[in-house]
Design a protein around this motif. Sequence first.
Motif, mmCIF file in Angstrom:
data_model
loop_
_atom_site.group_PDB
_atom_site.id
_atom_site.type_symbol
_atom_site.label_atom_id
_atom_site.label_comp_id
_atom_site.label_asym_id
_atom_site.label_seq_id
_atom_site.Cartn_x
_atom_site.Cartn_y
_atom_site.Cartn_z
ATOM 1 N N CYS A 4 -6.762 -1.756 -2.372
ATOM 2 C CA CYS A 4 -6.350 -1.124 -1.103
ATOM 3 C C CYS A 4 -5.031 -1.709 -0.613
ATOM 4 O O CYS A 4 -4.138 -0.979 -0.168
ATOM 5 N N LEU A 5 -4.901 -3.022 -0.701
ATOM 6 C CA LEU A 5 -3.654 -3.659 -0.290
ATOM 7 C C LEU A 5 -2.491 -3.218 -1.182
ATOM 8 O O LEU A 5 -1.371 -3.017 -0.692
ATOM 9 N N VAL A 9 -2.117 -0.316 -2.844
ATOM 10 C CA VAL A 9 -1.723 1.058 -2.493
ATOM 11 C C VAL A 9 -0.934 1.055 -1.187
ATOM 12 O O VAL A 9 0.111 1.707 -1.059
ATOM 13 N N ALA A 10 -1.434 0.292 -0.192
ATOM 14 C CA ALA A 10 -0.741 0.202 1.093
ATOM 15 C C ALA A 10 0.622 -0.469 0.932
ATOM 16 O O ALA A 10 1.592 -0.089 1.600
ATOM 17 N N ALA A 11 0.707 -1.457 0.042
ATOM 18 C CA ALA A 11 1.976 -2.165 -0.186
ATOM 19 C C ALA A 11 3.031 -1.230 -0.773
ATOM 20 O O ALA A 11 4.211 -1.297 -0.404
ATOM 21 N N ILE A 12 2.612 -0.354 -1.680
ATOM 22 C CA ILE A 12 3.544 0.609 -2.271
ATOM 23 C C ILE A 12 4.104 1.531 -1.186
ATOM 24 O O ILE A 12 5.312 1.768 -1.108
ATOM 25 N N GLU A 13 3.212 2.032 -0.334
ATOM 26 C CA GLU A 13 3.657 2.923 0.743
ATOM 27 C C GLU A 13 4.528 2.174 1.752
ATOM 28 O O GLU A 13 5.527 2.706 2.243
ATOM 29 N N PHE A 60 5.856 -5.857 5.128
ATOM 30 C CA PHE A 60 5.039 -7.068 5.149
ATOM 31 C C PHE A 60 3.791 -6.975 4.279
ATOM 32 O O PHE A 60 3.299 -7.986 3.774
ATOM 33 N N ILE A 61 3.265 -5.767 4.075
ATOM 34 C CA ILE A 61 2.036 -5.619 3.288
ATOM 35 C C ILE A 61 2.212 -6.114 1.851
ATOM 36 O O ILE A 61 1.314 -6.772 1.311
ATOM 37 N N PRO A 62 3.365 -5.842 1.183
ATOM 38 C CA PRO A 62 3.535 -6.415 -0.168
ATOM 39 C C PRO A 62 3.446 -7.940 -0.160
ATOM 40 O O PRO A 62 2.866 -8.534 -1.083
ATOM 41 N N LEU A 63 3.986 -8.576 0.875
ATOM 42 C CA LEU A 63 3.903 -10.028 0.972
ATOM 43 C C LEU A 63 2.462 -10.477 1.182
ATOM 44 O O LEU A 63 2.019 -11.481 0.611
#
Length: 241
Positions: free
Chosen positions: A104-105, A107-111, A224-227
């Motif tokens: 989930c993280l 997929v959210a990181a890509i977006e 920030f989500i990719p981090l």
Amino acid sequence: MIYVIMFIIGSCIGSFVNVIFTRRDWYKGRSRCDKCGYVLKWYDLIPIVSYVALRGKCRNCREKIDTSHLVSEVIMGAAFCACSFCICTDGTLSAFIECIVLICLAVAAIEDYKEQMVYSWILNSGIALMFIIYFGFGLIFGVISEMVFALLFVVFLKIVFGFIAKKTNDKIGAGDFDAFIMLMLIFGIRGFMLTLVYSCIIGCVIYLPPIIMKKRDKRAPLPFIPLLLFGTIANIIIPGV
């Protein structure tokens, strides 16, 4: 070897997820260049390798390929690699929950990297799925009271984080707070803070050099989500903490 295989599988899925976010008609026809429409050959679609071999440019028009393609492949590849680590080292239930959070993280990181925003449904779906699994586990082992407490805790955090987001004029996105909730559920408060520390360190390593060399505007939005994803991976794989 298993980690290499999982990374390759993850990078392929990451490439596909990026195409879905990039093209509304992703289900029509073969992959093509975003600029000239050149239909990509199979050797143009090898994750990471093709991007590096082409030096980040389209084979036909030589226009620069959006870096989100490469980043998406690395992000999902790293997430799948971490999933395989969880499966090999943790108990079945713990590993399954950690895999849900990682995917989930990712997929959210890509977006987040592409659009500097996150669809709340991505992370909220992960939270809901975690509760469904935990609830089934609670029915089997008779710990429903703990599940109810966790649910109330999530509701409380949703209210508090929603209030903070409004007070900061949404400078900290709601998606970031949803990610915080997921991480608190699997790591607890202490583990969540440790994940934040790892994320900040990784962020400094990635973003500070280009800012210092003035190759990146320090006022530019920071995904920030990719981090958080890589901070989560660090928290999972670094032993003895």
